[in-house]
Structures are given as C-alpha cells and as structure tokens.
Design an enzyme around this catalytic site. Structure first.
Site, mmCIF file in Angstrom:
data_model
loop_
_atom_site.group_PDB
_atom_site.id
_atom_site.type_symbol
_atom_site.label_atom_id
_atom_site.label_comp_id
_atom_site.label_asym_id
_atom_site.label_seq_id
_atom_site.Cartn_x
_atom_site.Cartn_y
_atom_site.Cartn_z
ATOM 1 N N ARG A 8 74.507 19.305 -66.036
ATOM 2 C CA ARG A 8 74.577 19.811 -64.650
ATOM 3 C C ARG A 8 75.688 20.845 -64.426
ATOM 4 N NH1 ARG A 8 73.122 14.501 -63.719
ATOM 5 N NH2 ARG A 8 70.949 14.390 -63.048
ATOM 6 N N HIS A 23 65.961 50.881 -59.255
ATOM 7 C CA HIS A 23 65.229 49.807 -59.928
ATOM 8 C C HIS A 23 63.823 49.578 -59.371
ATOM 9 C CE1 HIS A 23 69.073 49.140 -61.792
ATOM 10 N NE2 HIS A 23 68.638 48.108 -62.498
ATOM 11 N N LYS A 68 81.130 47.001 -59.033
ATOM 12 C CA LYS A 68 80.205 45.864 -58.959
ATOM 13 C C LYS A 68 80.891 44.692 -58.256
ATOM 14 C CE LYS A 68 76.649 43.129 -60.952
ATOM 15 N NZ LYS A 68 75.789 42.750 -62.060
ATOM 16 N N ASN A 110 70.205 47.486 -56.624
ATOM 17 C CA ASN A 110 68.828 47.759 -57.057
ATOM 18 C C ASN A 110 68.475 49.242 -56.976
ATOM 19 O OD1 ASN A 110 68.416 45.039 -57.475
ATOM 20 N ND2 ASN A 110 67.754 44.698 -55.365
ATOM 21 N N HIS A 133 65.617 49.545 -70.575
ATOM 22 C CA HIS A 133 65.873 49.341 -69.150
ATOM 23 C C HIS A 133 66.591 50.546 -68.510
ATOM 24 C CE1 HIS A 133 66.720 47.264 -65.426
ATOM 25 N NE2 HIS A 133 68.006 47.492 -65.576
ATOM 26 N N GLU A 147 72.934 37.815 -52.887
ATOM 27 C CA GLU A 147 71.972 38.872 -52.547
ATOM 28 C C GLU A 147 71.203 38.625 -51.259
ATOM 29 O OE1 GLU A 147 70.255 40.711 -55.981
ATOM 30 O OE2 GLU A 147 68.599 41.528 -54.812
ATOM 31 N N LYS A 157 74.638 36.395 -62.221
ATOM 32 C CA LYS A 157 73.189 36.176 -62.326
ATOM 33 C C LYS A 157 72.876 35.734 -63.757
ATOM 34 C CE LYS A 157 71.076 39.104 -58.840
ATOM 35 N NZ LYS A 157 70.125 40.217 -58.614
ATOM 36 N N GLU A 174 73.199 52.525 -65.475
ATOM 37 C CA GLU A 174 73.813 51.658 -64.452
ATOM 38 C C GLU A 174 75.138 52.268 -63.967
ATOM 39 O OE1 GLU A 174 71.963 49.272 -63.388
ATOM 40 O OE2 GLU A 174 70.719 48.599 -65.077
ATOM 41 N N ARG A 233 74.270 43.214 -51.629
ATOM 42 C CA ARG A 233 74.106 43.217 -53.088
ATOM 43 C C ARG A 233 72.841 43.957 -53.520
ATOM 44 N NH1 ARG A 233 75.608 38.462 -57.432
ATOM 45 N NH2 ARG A 233 74.847 39.586 -59.241
ATOM 46 N N HIS A 250 61.806 49.437 -62.513
ATOM 47 C CA HIS A 250 61.151 48.205 -62.966
ATOM 48 C C HIS A 250 59.647 48.414 -63.131
ATOM 49 C CE1 HIS A 250 64.473 45.208 -61.593
ATOM 50 N NE2 HIS A 250 64.575 45.474 -62.878
HETATM 51 N N1 LIG Z 1 72.871 39.184 -65.099
HETATM 52 C C1 LIG Z 1 72.827 40.384 -64.605
HETATM 53 O O1 LIG Z 1 73.360 40.672 -63.532
HETATM 54 C C2 LIG Z 1 72.120 41.450 -65.371
HETATM 55 C C3 LIG Z 1 72.287 42.792 -65.016
HETATM 56 C C4 LIG Z 1 71.671 43.763 -65.800
HETATM 57 C C5 LIG Z 1 70.913 43.392 -66.895
HETATM 58 N N2 LIG Z 1 70.768 42.066 -67.201
HETATM 59 C C6 LIG Z 1 69.962 41.656 -68.354
HETATM 60 O O2 LIG Z 1 70.599 42.142 -69.529
HETATM 61 C C7 LIG Z 1 69.620 42.404 -70.520
HETATM 62 C C8 LIG Z 1 69.870 43.759 -71.090
HETATM 63 O O3 LIG Z 1 71.168 43.790 -71.639
HETATM 64 P P1 LIG Z 1 71.507 44.593 -72.974
HETATM 65 O O4 LIG Z 1 71.066 45.989 -72.815
HETATM 66 O O5 LIG Z 1 72.908 44.308 -73.299
HETATM 67 O O6 LIG Z 1 70.470 43.931 -74.008
HETATM 68 P P2 LIG Z 1 70.609 43.068 -75.329
HETATM 69 O O7 LIG Z 1 71.444 41.876 -75.139
HETATM 70 O O8 LIG Z 1 69.227 42.871 -75.815
HETATM 71 O O9 LIG Z 1 71.374 44.051 -76.329
HETATM 72 C C9 LIG Z 1 70.756 45.229 -76.777
HETATM 73 C C10 LIG Z 1 70.680 45.279 -78.315
HETATM 74 O O10 LIG Z 1 71.960 45.599 -78.834
HETATM 75 C C11 LIG Z 1 72.357 44.636 -79.817
HETATM 76 N N3 LIG Z 1 73.815 44.575 -79.729
HETATM 77 C C12 LIG Z 1 74.551 43.970 -78.769
HETATM 78 N N4 LIG Z 1 75.845 44.257 -78.935
HETATM 79 C C13 LIG Z 1 75.937 45.049 -80.025
HETATM 80 C C14 LIG Z 1 77.014 45.691 -80.676
HETATM 81 N N5 LIG Z 1 78.258 45.605 -80.206
HETATM 82 N N6 LIG Z 1 76.757 46.426 -81.786
HETATM 83 C C15 LIG Z 1 75.484 46.563 -82.241
HETATM 84 N N7 LIG Z 1 74.424 46.005 -81.642
HETATM 85 C C16 LIG Z 1 74.644 45.256 -80.546
HETATM 86 C C17 LIG Z 1 71.610 43.393 -79.427
HETATM 87 O O11 LIG Z 1 71.455 42.510 -80.510
HETATM 88 C C18 LIG Z 1 70.280 43.972 -78.955
HETATM 89 O O12 LIG Z 1 69.460 44.256 -80.059
HETATM 90 C C19 LIG Z 1 68.278 42.246 -69.849
HETATM 91 O O13 LIG Z 1 67.718 41.016 -70.230
HETATM 92 C C20 LIG Z 1 68.604 42.242 -68.368
HETATM 93 O O14 LIG Z 1 67.693 41.483 -67.607
HETATM 94 C C21 LIG Z 1 71.357 41.111 -66.466
HETATM 95 ZN ZN LIG Z 2 69.578 47.271 -64.182
#
Ligand SMILES: NC(=O)c1ccc[n+]([C@@H]2O[C@H](COP(=O)([O-])OP(=O)(O)OC[C@H]3O[C@@H](n4cnc5c(N)ncnc54)[C@H](O)[C@@H]3O)[C@@H](O)[C@H]2O)c1
Ligand SMILES: [Zn+2]
Length: 363
Positions: free
Chosen positions: A119, A247, A226, A244, A264, A236, A141, A183, A240, A251
């Site tokens: 929990r 997006h 942020k 978007n 993305h 949100e 999030k 972003e 917040r 999206h």
């Molecule tokens: N929680 C939130 O507020 C929020 C906001 C924006 C995006 N997201 C989420 O984040 C995700 C996208 O994040 P991302 O772009 O970091 O994706 P990701 O975690 O898939 O990383 C992108 C790629 O880079 C690789 N990688 C990571 N760090 C590395 C490094 N230092 N050196 C070499 N390779 C590396 C990973 O293995 C992956 O293949 C999505 O799922 C999205 O929904 C969440």
């Molecule tokens: Zn985004």
C-alpha cells in the site's frame, strides 16, 4: 542548489548535476532507507547499474536489483508484477524503497509499483534520459499502458527525491537525446517570461556538444517550470493541463503511427507547431515567436510536419480518443507570446485543418 517541489508534507528535492550517481548512496541513506530495490532496464543497466549499486553498498545499504526489458511496449502490468515480486522476494518492507534508474518508462513503472506495494513505500527517481529529467521524473504521475491505450492505469504518487545525473545523458542515442527537447520547447512556450526559448537559441553549439554545465542549467530551468505548475495543481484539476500543450495533436499523431513511427517528442514537436499556428491565426502568438519555435525545433532535429500525408479528418478524430477529452469535448492549450499559455480552449475543425495546411508551407 537543489530545487524543492513544494507539495505540503510530500515536498521533495530535485538534485541536478554532474556525477551524482556516485553520491546516490549518500542521498538515499540520508532519506533513512536501509534496504532498496534498484529498478532499471536492459539498456541502462549495463551502463549505470554497477556505479549506482556500488555507491549504495558503500553507504551500508542492502541492495536488490531488477532489470526490465527496455521499451514502451514493456510498460505493462506484467512489468509491475515483476517489480512487486522481486520486492517481496528481496524482503522489502514499509521502510524500504524503490529506486528507478532509467528513462520515463522505468520511472513510471517503478513509481506505480512503489505506490501500490504494501500500500505504498518510498521511491526515488534517478532519470537517465533528457525527457525524464526535464519532465517525467517530476510531478508524481506514475502508471502503465493497456492494450487499449497509453497510461490508462496509474496513480499520483510523489517520489522522495529526484536525482538527475547529467553525465548519463552523454550515452543517449541521438534521436533519444533530441526527443527530450520537445518538452523543453513546450515549457518555454507555456511560460514565455522564463526566457527558455532565448536560452536555447543562444546555446545552439552547447546543445550539440551536450555541454554539461549548459545541460545542468537547462534541466534546472525546466524542473523549475514544471514544479511551479504541478505544485499549484498536483492532480490536474486545471492549471496542470498547461503541460498538455502540443499533446492534443501530438498524441493523436502517435496513435496514427501506432506508437512506432514517431517518438513522443517528435509527435509533440509537430503538435506544438499546430497549436502555435492556431494561436498565430487567433492573434495570441506573434509571427516572431512562431518563427522562433519553428527554427528551434528544426535546429533540434525535430520534425516540423508528419512523415507522410495524413487525412486531416482522421487526425482530428483521433484527438477525441485522448483520455483527457472530458465528455467528448477536447480542450486545447494555446500559447501566447507575452503571457502564460491558455488552457481550456475549444478549437474547431476548420482551424485545425488550416493549421495542418500551414505545416506544409516553407518547404
Ligand atoms: N510521469 C510523467 O509525468 C511523464 C511525463 C512524460 C513522459 N512520461 C512517460 O515517459 C516515457 C518516455 O520516457 P523516455 O523517453 O525517457 O523513454 P524510455 O524510458 O523508454 O527511454 C528511452 C530509451 O532510452 C534508453 N535509455 C535511457 N537512458 C539511457 C541512457 N542514459 N543512455 C542510453 N540509453 C538510455 C532506454 O532504455 C530506452 O530505450 C513514456 O512512457 C511516457 O508516458 C511520463
Ligand atoms: Zn509529453
């Protein structure tokens, strides 16, 4: 100086700088943890797990580890289950913590596992992509995807600290690195007075070289923007939704490309231009800011238009499948040149179609 995310009792620091992985153990033990589970993925693990683990062990922490398969397609409940099971098998209790070492996927999964295991146990974000350092790791999030769509199950759950080591950005593949900039441009457009867009313009060579001092400053500026938004509206309800920006169309484009064609950030870049073009037509944004954004995105290796022709009607319809479309109405965020961006804006198809047509101009 650390940035504090002020969410009442759940406030936490975001530390940004060079070589912070070596200090991870010190930071984690300061938070009172004795036992932790390090969660990473199959790309990040081979690069940084050893350093992170050694730093934790040096401070006397009991460390378990799990490496998940890398990639958005593995952001599923099955991955969460693996984390829960590993946590149990490693004897984690309510005083233990999870550490997310990786990009946004690892961060979102680990955060959700922490929110739900016993929990709720503590967790720390150690973001290793530009996107996760400037965006995903801050704000609480967490969640995972279902077959029907992205991020459909999740929880708001704040980490106890975010530790962003700039050095990890050096190993990012080129396309992943630039992906994070959409972003950043978005943040600059949401709060024009932040000066972020000019800062990017003035430091083009440092962007290219991934200069560490510049990147530290850049990540801090973004975290501050942020933070200023999420602390005013954690869950949100209104403000917040500014985050978007870009997006709504973005999206939809990701979905049209079955989440394979566009990263993305690439889809968001195109989405930002559409929002900018609509804002330009409405007189909210001036030509100068519009062109600045367009040039910046181009310099940041981000696309200015879709990779192929897309029927505007299909694209428009996809904007309604976003989970943020409340009762069939889609509210857009539109930028302005002088003031904070505007949320809760209704846009009609004619405006959208015109904006799409404008993306083709200047070929
Ligand atoms: N929680 C939130 O507020 C929020 C906001 C924006 C995006 N997201 C989420 O984040 C995700 C996208 O994040 P991302 O772009 O970091 O994706 P990701 O975690 O898939 O990383 C992108 C790629 O880079 C690789 N990688 C990571 N760090 C590395 C490094 N230092 N050196 C070499 N390779 C590396 C990973 O293995 C992956 O293949 C999505 O799922 C999205 O929904 C969440
Ligand atoms: Zn985004």
């Amino acid at each position: 100086m650390d940035i504090t995310i002020n969410i009442g009792l759940k406030s936490y620091p975001v530390v940004v700088g060079k070589d912070l992985l070596n200090l991870l153990g010190v930071k984690v033990s300061q938070l009172g943890f004795k036992k932790v589970l390090l969660v990473t993925d199959s790309n990040v693990g081979p690069l940084y797990l050893k350093t992170a683990k050694q730093s934790l062990i040096k401070e006397g922490l009991d460390v378990a580890q799990i490496t998940l398969p890398a990639g958005e397609i593995y952001k599923t409940v099955a991955a969460i289950e693996l984390i829960w099971e590993k946590a149990l098998e490693s004897g984690l209790d309510r005083q233990s913590g999870l550490i997310a070492l990786g990009g946004g996927v690892v961060g979102d999964l680990t955060g959700f596992a922490a929110a739900t295991f016993l929990r709720g146990i503590g967790f720390i974000q150690v973001p290793t992509t530009l996107l996760s350092q400037v965006d995903a790791s801050v704000g609480g999030k967490t969640g995972f995807n279902l077959r029907q769509g992205k991020n459909l199950v999740g929880a708001f759950y704040q980490p106890q600290a975010v530790i962003a080591d700039i050095v990890t950005l050096m190993s990012l593949p080129e396309r992943e690195y630039y992906n994070g900039y959409a972003e950043i441009v978005k943040h600059g457009l949401i709060i024009p007075s932040s000066g972020l867009l000019d800062f990017l313009d003035e430091n083009k060579d440092k962007v290219l070289k991934r200069e560490a001092t510049f990147l530290t400053e850049l990540v801090k500026m973004n975290v501050a923007i942020k933070a200023s938004i999420v602390t005013q509206d954690e869950k949100e309800k209104g403000l917040r939704s500014l985050l978007n920006l870009g997006h709504t169309a973005g999206h939809a484009l990701e979905e049209i490309g079955s989440y394979k064609t566009y990263y993305h950030g690439e889809a968001v870049a195109i989405g930002l231009l559409i929002a900018c073009s609509i804002a330009l037509e409405r007189g909210l944004l001036n030509e100068k800011t519009y062109l600045q954004v367009k040039n910046l995105l181009q310099n940041l290796n981000l696309p200015l238009r879709p990779f192929g022709d897309i029927d505007p009607k299909i694209w428009w319809e996809k904007t309604f499948s976003d989970k943020k479309s409340a009762s069939g109405i889609v509210y857009w965020v539109l930028p302005t040149s002088d003031y904070q961006a505007l949320y809760g804006q209704k846009v009609d198809f004619a405006e959208f179609r015109k904006a799409i047509a404008s993306l083709r101009k200047g070929d």
